[in-house]
Design an enzyme around this catalytic site. Structure first.
Site, PDB file in Angstrom:
ATOM      1  N   ASP A   1      -5.075  -6.782   6.076  1.00  0.00           N
ATOM      2  CA  ASP A   1      -5.905  -6.152   5.705  1.00  0.00           C
ATOM      3  C   ASP A   1      -7.229  -6.584   5.222  1.00  0.00           C
ATOM      4  O   ASP A   1      -8.520  -7.050   6.060  1.00  0.00           O
ATOM      5  CB  ASP A   1      -6.160  -4.972   3.917  1.00  0.00           C
ATOM      6  CG  ASP A   1      -7.229  -4.293   4.118  1.00  0.00           C
ATOM      7  OD1 ASP A   1      -8.567  -4.136   4.568  1.00  0.00           O
ATOM      8  OD2 ASP A   1      -7.179  -3.715   2.987  1.00  0.00           O
TER       9      ASP A   1
ATOM     10  N   LYS B   1       3.333 -15.169   2.692  1.00  0.00           N
ATOM     11  CA  LYS B   1       3.315 -16.412   1.346  1.00  0.00           C
ATOM     12  C   LYS B   1       5.117 -16.098   1.005  1.00  0.00           C
ATOM     13  O   LYS B   1       5.290 -15.954  -0.326  1.00  0.00           O
ATOM     14  CB  LYS B   1       2.536 -15.296   0.471  1.00  0.00           C
ATOM     15  CG  LYS B   1       2.273 -15.642  -0.710  1.00  0.00           C
ATOM     16  CD  LYS B   1       1.255 -16.892  -0.637  1.00  0.00           C
ATOM     17  CE  LYS B   1       0.755 -17.633  -1.830  1.00  0.00           C
ATOM     18  NZ  LYS B   1       0.146 -19.109  -2.040  1.00  0.00           N
TER      19      LYS B   1
ATOM     20  N   ASP C   1     -10.254  -8.132   8.231  1.00  0.00           N
ATOM     21  CA  ASP C   1     -12.047  -8.480   7.162  1.00  0.00           C
ATOM     22  C   ASP C   1     -12.461 -10.139   7.765  1.00  0.00           C
ATOM     23  O   ASP C   1     -13.853  -9.951   8.179  1.00  0.00           O
ATOM     24  CB  ASP C   1     -11.910  -8.212   5.786  1.00  0.00           C
ATOM     25  CG  ASP C   1     -12.299  -6.541   5.656  1.00  0.00           C
ATOM     26  OD1 ASP C   1     -12.192  -5.450   7.088  1.00  0.00           O
ATOM     27  OD2 ASP C   1     -13.318  -6.109   4.955  1.00  0.00           O
TER      28      ASP C   1
ATOM     29  N   TYR D   1       0.689  -0.926   0.092  1.00  0.00           N
ATOM     30  CA  TYR D   1       0.144  -0.205  -0.512  1.00  0.00           C
ATOM     31  C   TYR D   1       1.037   0.887   0.186  1.00  0.00           C
ATOM     32  O   TYR D   1       0.534   2.125  -0.613  1.00  0.00           O
ATOM     33  CB  TYR D   1      -1.149   0.064   1.146  1.00  0.00           C
ATOM     34  CG  TYR D   1      -1.964  -1.235   1.114  1.00  0.00           C
ATOM     35  CD1 TYR D   1      -1.863  -1.712   0.077  1.00  0.00           C
ATOM     36  CD2 TYR D   1      -2.893  -1.275   2.338  1.00  0.00           C
ATOM     37  CE1 TYR D   1      -3.283  -2.556   0.094  1.00  0.00           C
ATOM     38  CE2 TYR D   1      -3.641  -2.029   2.339  1.00  0.00           C
ATOM     39  CZ  TYR D   1      -3.348  -3.116   1.225  1.00  0.00           C
ATOM     40  OH  TYR D   1      -4.310  -4.158   1.228  1.00  0.00           O
TER      41      TYR D   1
ATOM     42  N   ASP E   1      -2.561 -17.993   2.178  1.00  0.00           N
ATOM     43  CA  ASP E   1      -3.968 -18.671   1.365  1.00  0.00           C
ATOM     44  C   ASP E   1      -4.239 -19.922   2.121  1.00  0.00           C
ATOM     45  O   ASP E   1      -5.734 -19.697   2.365  1.00  0.00           O
ATOM     46  CB  ASP E   1      -3.405 -19.757  -0.075  1.00  0.00           C
ATOM     47  CG  ASP E   1      -2.293 -19.948   0.000  1.00  0.00           C
ATOM     48  OD1 ASP E   1      -1.270 -19.466   0.809  1.00  0.00           O
ATOM     49  OD2 ASP E   1      -1.996 -20.755  -1.302  1.00  0.00           O
TER      50      ASP E   1
END
Ligand code: NAD
Length: 356
Positions: free
Chosen positions: A247, A191, A251, A142, A223
């Site tokens: 992020d 990852k 959620d 980001y 994942d």
């Protein structure tokens, strides 16, 4: 004691939920003998309307000079067509960066009274759910270099994921410290099978682990973590991860509690300063209609009492008041279920004050 709080109501339901939260804080002040003073500042769409920019310098300055920041939510359809650098959400990125807030703490708690709202089968969440996602907040994709270039496939766009060792180290420490205060289990999510930045992340986390022998550290690919959160969320206690993975996973974790209007968050830096806000957005569909659930913001204020002001007893009082109100069989629309009585924002706030 006196505490200076910068208040950013923001847009949509932000002002609705902040109004009730300040009244709750006043009640805490009266009951426990503290003085909370508030300076209200503009950010997001409200600042765009007033000054043409999402984060005025004065807002940042006042936030910097406060003991903590309490934020409602920013954004709305009215500002959706503005270019990226003028979107209300830029205020959040600017506040996080300007205040040096690098750790986002998001508890995902399944309240016993709301267990029917959980979309998972009851046997998966039997005995409750209480986990924390710690998201790195000021690095990664980001904030990495971004841009466009021409390629043989046409115009291309890129965003670079970049992490420095020190950025990983400080968020890993927050992860380990949080784990030490809970069940001493930490899951670092990355990852590392694909990304170089994740391999660096993993090696730094392993290094920090040497200072925390009591904490059981595990690593998981993002994942797999996304899958495990719905398959067996109780295996997690504290998760620490990068900005973008956090992020998304935070959620997901909050969704399994079934109630966006109930969940608080804290964004911290070293020391006691922090910014506190609900995880929900500005919900323009119900703004100004006395329909918003103020509990996520009120619970964010409880986190502020606990993390920034060291007022654990006061924070407990607010959290237990919220549970007591849920026990009264009343619900705002977002958590409504058969047999409950529908109440509005103000009535929810009033009952919480009374319970305190
Ligand atoms: P949202 O969280 O605002 O709303 C999603 C749904 O949940 C809506 O139906 C809304 O009515 C409901 N809801 C949310 N909070 C509620 C509450 N406290 N009580 C009752 N119902 C509630 O998400 P969205 O619709 O995707 O976004 C709306 C705006 O908010 C957008 O402009 C978005 O960019 C912004 N946003 C801001 C933040 C923030 O300020 N931190 C976070 C997310 C989204």
């Amino acid at each position: 004691m006196a505490y200076k709080i910068a208040v950013v109501p923001g847009d949509g339901i932000g002002p609705d939920v902040i109004e009730e939260t300040l009244k709750v804080l006043d009640q805490v002040g009266t009951k426990f003998g503290h003085e909370f003073s508030y300076t209200t500042v503009l950010a997001g769409g409200a600042a765009l309307d007033a000054f043409g920019i999402p984060l005025p310098a004065e807002t940042l300055e006042i936030c910097k000079n406060s003991d903590a920041v309490l934020l409602g939510a920013v954004g709305g359809i009215k500002w959706d067509t503005l270019p990226g650098n003028l979107r209300p959400e830029q205020a959040l990125l600017g506040l996080r960066k300007g205040l040096g807030l690098f750790a986002n703490i998001r508890p995902a708690i399944l309240f016993d009274q709301l267990k029917d709202a959980c979309p998972l089968k009851t046997e998966i969440t039997e005995g409750g759910l209480d986990l924390i996602v710690i998201r790195e907040l000021t690095g990664g994709i980001y904030f990495g270099e971004k841009g466009f270039k021409d390629t043989t496939m046409g115009k291309a766009a890129y965003d670079i994921e970049i992490y420095a060792e020190e950025e990983v180290r400080r968020i890993a420490i927050v992860g380990f410290e949080t784990a030490m205060k809970r069940s001493k289990k930490l899951m670092s999510v990355d990852k590392a099978n694909i990304l170089e930045s994740s391999r660096l992340w993993r090696s730094v986390v392993n290094e920090v682990a040497k200072d925390y022998h009591e904490v059981e550290l595990n690593h998981m690919y993002v994942d797999n973590c996304a899958m495990q959160l719905v398959r067996n969320p109780k295996q997690f206690d504290v998760i620490v991860t990068s900005n973008m993975f956090g992020d998304i996973l935070s959620d997901e974790a909050s969704m399994i509690t079934g109630s966006i209007g109930m969940l608080p968050s804290a964004s911290l830096r070293e020391g006691s300063f922090g910014m506190y806000e609900p995880i929900h957005g500005s919900a323009p569909d119900i703004a100004g209609q006395d329909k918003a659930n103020p509990m996520a913001t009120i619970l964010s204020a409880a986190m502020m009492l606990r993390y920034s002001f060291g007022l654990a007893k006061e924070a407990d009082a607010v959290e237990s008041a919220v549970r007591k109100v849920l026990d009264q069989g009343v619900r705002t629309g977002d958590i409504m279920s058969p047999g409950m009585t529908l109440i509005g924002t103000k009535e929810a706030g009033r009952r919480i004050r009374e319970a305190i």
